[in-house]
Design a protein around this motif. Structure first.
Motif, PDB file in Angstrom:
ATOM      1  N   LEU A  36      -0.580  -0.593   6.145  1.00 40.42           N
ATOM      2  CA  LEU A  36      -1.962  -1.027   5.988  1.00 40.42           C
ATOM      3  C   LEU A  36      -1.992  -2.368   5.275  1.00 40.42           C
ATOM      4  CD1 LEU A  36      -3.294   2.374   4.628  1.00 40.42           C
ATOM      5  CD2 LEU A  36      -3.616   1.509   6.932  1.00 40.42           C
ATOM      6  N   ASN A  37      -3.030  -3.162   5.543  1.00 39.30           N
ATOM      7  CA  ASN A  37      -3.166  -4.420   4.818  1.00 39.30           C
ATOM      8  C   ASN A  37      -3.978  -4.194   3.540  1.00 39.30           C
ATOM      9  OD1 ASN A  37      -5.957  -4.559   5.389  1.00 39.30           O
ATOM     10  ND2 ASN A  37      -5.606  -5.713   7.258  1.00 39.30           N
ATOM     11  N   THR A  38      -4.064  -5.215   2.710  1.00 44.83           N
ATOM     12  CA  THR A  38      -4.719  -5.104   1.407  1.00 44.83           C
ATOM     13  C   THR A  38      -6.165  -4.651   1.522  1.00 44.83           C
ATOM     14  OG1 THR A  38      -3.292  -6.867   0.581  1.00 44.83           O
ATOM     15  CG2 THR A  38      -5.232  -6.357  -0.724  1.00 44.83           C
ATOM     16  N   GLY A  39      -6.915  -5.242   2.427  1.00 42.43           N
ATOM     17  CA  GLY A  39      -8.325  -4.892   2.580  1.00 42.43           C
ATOM     18  C   GLY A  39      -8.528  -3.441   2.965  1.00 42.43           C
ATOM     19  N   LYS A  40      -7.708  -2.945   3.897  1.00 36.23           N
ATOM     20  CA  LYS A  40      -7.843  -1.556   4.333  1.00 36.23           C
ATOM     21  C   LYS A  40      -7.490  -0.586   3.214  1.00 36.23           C
ATOM     22  CE  LYS A  40      -7.119  -2.191   9.258  1.00 36.23           C
ATOM     23  NZ  LYS A  40      -6.236  -1.966  10.398  1.00 36.23           N
ATOM     24  N   VAL A  41      -6.421  -0.888   2.477  1.00 31.95           N
ATOM     25  CA  VAL A  41      -6.020  -0.006   1.377  1.00 31.95           C
ATOM     26  C   VAL A  41      -7.107   0.028   0.311  1.00 31.95           C
ATOM     27  CG1 VAL A  41      -4.369   0.310  -0.507  1.00 31.95           C
ATOM     28  CG2 VAL A  41      -3.554  -0.233   1.773  1.00 31.95           C
ATOM     29  N   ALA A  42      -7.643  -1.136  -0.027  1.00 33.33           N
ATOM     30  CA  ALA A  42      -8.702  -1.195  -1.041  1.00 33.33           C
ATOM     31  C   ALA A  42      -9.916  -0.385  -0.590  1.00 33.33           C
ATOM     32  CB  ALA A  42      -9.091  -2.646  -1.305  1.00 33.33           C
TER      33      ALA A  42
ATOM     34  N   ILE B  50       0.959  -0.939 -12.730  1.00 35.41           N
ATOM     35  CA  ILE B  50       0.470   0.414 -12.466  1.00 35.41           C
ATOM     36  C   ILE B  50       0.870   0.831 -11.059  1.00 35.41           C
ATOM     37  CG2 ILE B  50      -1.613   1.835 -12.205  1.00 35.41           C
ATOM     38  CD1 ILE B  50      -2.879   0.046 -14.410  1.00 35.41           C
ATOM     39  N   LEU B  51       0.805  -0.108 -10.139  1.00 33.50           N
ATOM     40  CA  LEU B  51       1.257   0.120  -8.767  1.00 33.50           C
ATOM     41  C   LEU B  51       2.409  -0.826  -8.476  1.00 33.50           C
ATOM     42  CD1 LEU B  51      -2.160   0.228  -6.883  1.00 33.50           C
ATOM     43  CD2 LEU B  51      -0.677   2.158  -7.390  1.00 33.50           C
ATOM     44  N   PRO B  52       3.400  -0.359  -7.736  1.00 33.44           N
ATOM     45  CA  PRO B  52       4.484  -1.277  -7.368  1.00 33.44           C
ATOM     46  C   PRO B  52       3.971  -2.296  -6.354  1.00 33.44           C
ATOM     47  CG  PRO B  52       4.749   0.827  -6.257  1.00 33.44           C
ATOM     48  CD  PRO B  52       3.589   0.980  -7.202  1.00 33.44           C
ATOM     49  N   GLU B  53       4.497  -3.503  -6.430  1.00 37.42           N
ATOM     50  CA  GLU B  53       4.092  -4.505  -5.447  1.00 37.42           C
ATOM     51  C   GLU B  53       4.684  -4.111  -4.101  1.00 37.42           C
ATOM     52  OE1 GLU B  53       4.293  -9.254  -4.526  1.00 37.42           O
ATOM     53  OE2 GLU B  53       4.387  -8.580  -6.591  1.00 37.42           O
ATOM     54  N   PRO B  54       3.855  -4.086  -3.065  1.00 37.64           N
ATOM     55  CA  PRO B  54       4.352  -3.668  -1.751  1.00 37.64           C
ATOM     56  C   PRO B  54       5.214  -4.745  -1.112  1.00 37.64           C
ATOM     57  CG  PRO B  54       2.107  -4.411  -1.564  1.00 37.64           C
ATOM     58  CD  PRO B  54       2.444  -4.439  -3.028  1.00 37.64           C
ATOM     59  N   PRO B  55       5.999  -4.358  -0.121  1.00 40.35           N
ATOM     60  CA  PRO B  55       6.776  -5.372   0.597  1.00 40.35           C
ATOM     61  C   PRO B  55       5.830  -6.333   1.315  1.00 40.35           C
ATOM     62  CG  PRO B  55       7.016  -3.202   1.617  1.00 40.35           C
ATOM     63  CD  PRO B  55       6.205  -3.023   0.383  1.00 40.35           C
ATOM     64  N   ARG B  56       6.352  -7.491   1.641  1.00 41.19           N
ATOM     65  CA  ARG B  56       5.531  -8.491   2.333  1.00 41.19           C
ATOM     66  C   ARG B  56       6.121  -8.790   3.699  1.00 41.19           C
ATOM     67  NH1 ARG B  56       1.937 -11.708  -1.000  1.00 41.19           N
ATOM     68  NH2 ARG B  56       1.992 -10.909  -3.116  1.00 41.19           N
ATOM     69  N   ARG B  57       5.236  -9.122   4.614  1.00 41.89           N
ATOM     70  CA  ARG B  57       5.661  -9.539   5.947  1.00 41.89           C
ATOM     71  C   ARG B  57       6.189 -10.973   5.852  1.00 41.89           C
ATOM     72  NH1 ARG B  57       1.278  -7.840  10.274  1.00 41.89           N
ATOM     73  NH2 ARG B  57       3.132  -7.698  11.523  1.00 41.89           N
TER      74      ARG B  57
ATOM     75  N   ARG C 239       0.744  -8.747   2.235  1.00 43.29           N
ATOM     76  CA  ARG C 239       1.225  -7.467   1.727  1.00 43.29           C
ATOM     77  C   ARG C 239       1.157  -6.428   2.840  1.00 43.29           C
ATOM     78  NH1 ARG C 239      -1.530  -9.943  -2.436  1.00 43.29           N
ATOM     79  NH2 ARG C 239      -0.614  -9.775  -4.503  1.00 43.29           N
ATOM     80  N   GLU C 240       2.120  -5.514   2.833  1.00 43.26           N
ATOM     81  CA  GLU C 240       2.199  -4.476   3.851  1.00 43.26           C
ATOM     82  C   GLU C 240       2.369  -3.139   3.126  1.00 43.26           C
ATOM     83  OE1 GLU C 240       4.209  -4.759   8.098  1.00 43.26           O
ATOM     84  OE2 GLU C 240       5.652  -4.751   6.489  1.00 43.26           O
ATOM     85  N   TYR C 241       1.274  -2.410   2.979  1.00 43.31           N
ATOM     86  CA  TYR C 241       1.282  -1.181   2.199  1.00 43.31           C
ATOM     87  C   TYR C 241       1.688   0.015   3.048  1.00 43.31           C
ATOM     88  CZ  TYR C 241      -1.434  -3.771  -1.238  1.00 43.31           C
ATOM     89  OH  TYR C 241      -1.851  -4.683  -2.155  1.00 43.31           O
ATOM     90  N   PRO C 242       2.644   0.814   2.551  1.00 42.30           N
ATOM     91  CA  PRO C 242       2.928   2.071   3.246  1.00 42.30           C
ATOM     92  C   PRO C 242       1.736   3.011   3.080  1.00 42.30           C
ATOM     93  CG  PRO C 242       4.332   1.807   1.301  1.00 42.30           C
ATOM     94  CD  PRO C 242       3.488   0.582   1.411  1.00 42.30           C
ATOM     95  N   ARG C 243       1.585   3.963   3.980  1.00 37.82           N
ATOM     96  CA  ARG C 243       0.436   4.881   3.953  1.00 37.82           C
ATOM     97  C   ARG C 243       0.285   5.602   2.618  1.00 37.82           C
ATOM     98  NH1 ARG C 243      -3.667   5.572   7.323  1.00 37.82           N
ATOM     99  NH2 ARG C 243      -3.199   4.821   9.359  1.00 37.82           N
ATOM    100  N   LYS C 244       1.400   6.005   1.996  1.00 33.90           N
ATOM    101  CA  LYS C 244       1.248   6.784   0.774  1.00 33.90           C
ATOM    102  C   LYS C 244       0.743   5.943  -0.396  1.00 33.90           C
ATOM    103  CE  LYS C 244       5.979   6.836  -0.891  1.00 33.90           C
ATOM    104  NZ  LYS C 244       7.082   7.703  -1.225  1.00 33.90           N
ATOM    105  N   MET C 245       0.715   4.620  -0.245  1.00 31.30           N
ATOM    106  CA  MET C 245       0.172   3.768  -1.302  1.00 31.30           C
ATOM    107  C   MET C 245      -1.295   4.102  -1.549  1.00 31.30           C
ATOM    108  SD  MET C 245       0.804   1.401  -3.507  1.00 31.30           S
ATOM    109  CE  MET C 245       2.176   0.405  -3.024  1.00 31.30           C
TER     110      MET C 245
END
Length: 172
Positions: A3-9, A27-34, A39-45
């Motif tokens: 998911l991208n940042t906007g969708k996760v938020a 508080i949250l680990p920084e997600p991997p980047r494309r 940012r590219e968030y895994p679903r469990k984020m």
């Protein structure tokens, strides 16, 4: 699936700046980047963010209302950080009843070069060829960039097999 940042938020019910604040504060680990830097968030984020928001909101609200001491509120926030870390490390999965998609948990995105793709007809042939591979769930061709994004289960197909398919089709 990522998911991208906007969708996760949006899914977590926070704004993008809150999400970035949680990352800066650890508080949250920084997600991997494309490769593009996004940012590219895994679903469990999404679950991690929901836990952080829930515990921090509850702790702060109760402390401000005078129902608990600030020390207890801090304890609640620390608990949320540990829950997030455990979830991130996959030692446990906090189930918040959200729409966690276990079926697609192992789906990854692979970007392939397709220099021979010059038109929509080419992109359709590439899509059909790659979709025929076991484990491929979605193919997103970009004719202008001559790139193909493939969502697939790495347990069923891999990048090499997809590249071979592109080569057989005449687009690699």
């Amino acid at each position: 699936m990522t998911l991208n940042t906007g969708k996760v938020a949006k899914l977590a019910g926070v704004n993008v700046e809150t999400l970035r604040f949680y990352e800066r504060e650890g508080i949250l680990p920084e997600p991997p980047r494309r490769a593009s830097g996004y940012r590219e968030y895994p679903r469990k984020m999404k679950q991690n963010i929901a836990v952080a928001v829930l515990f921090n909101f509850v702790g702060m609200t109760l402390a401000v209302a005078g129902l608990i001491t600030p020390a207890v509120a801090i304890g609640v926030m620390i608990f949320s950080i540990f829950a997030i870390l455990l979830n991130t490390l996959s030692l446990t999965r906090v189930d918040l009843g959200q729409d966690y998609d276990e079926e697609n948990a192992s789906v990854i995105e692979t970007e392939l070069s397709a220099p021979g793709m010059v038109c929509e007809g080419c992109s359709q042939k590439i899509t059909q060829g790659l979709m025929a591979l076991d484990g491929v769930q979605k193919v997103i061709p970009d004719v202008k960039a001559k790139r193909v994004h493939v969502l697939h289960d790495p347990g069923h197909t891999n990048e090499q097999r997809m590249r071979e398919t592109l080569k057989k089709l005449g687009y690699a």
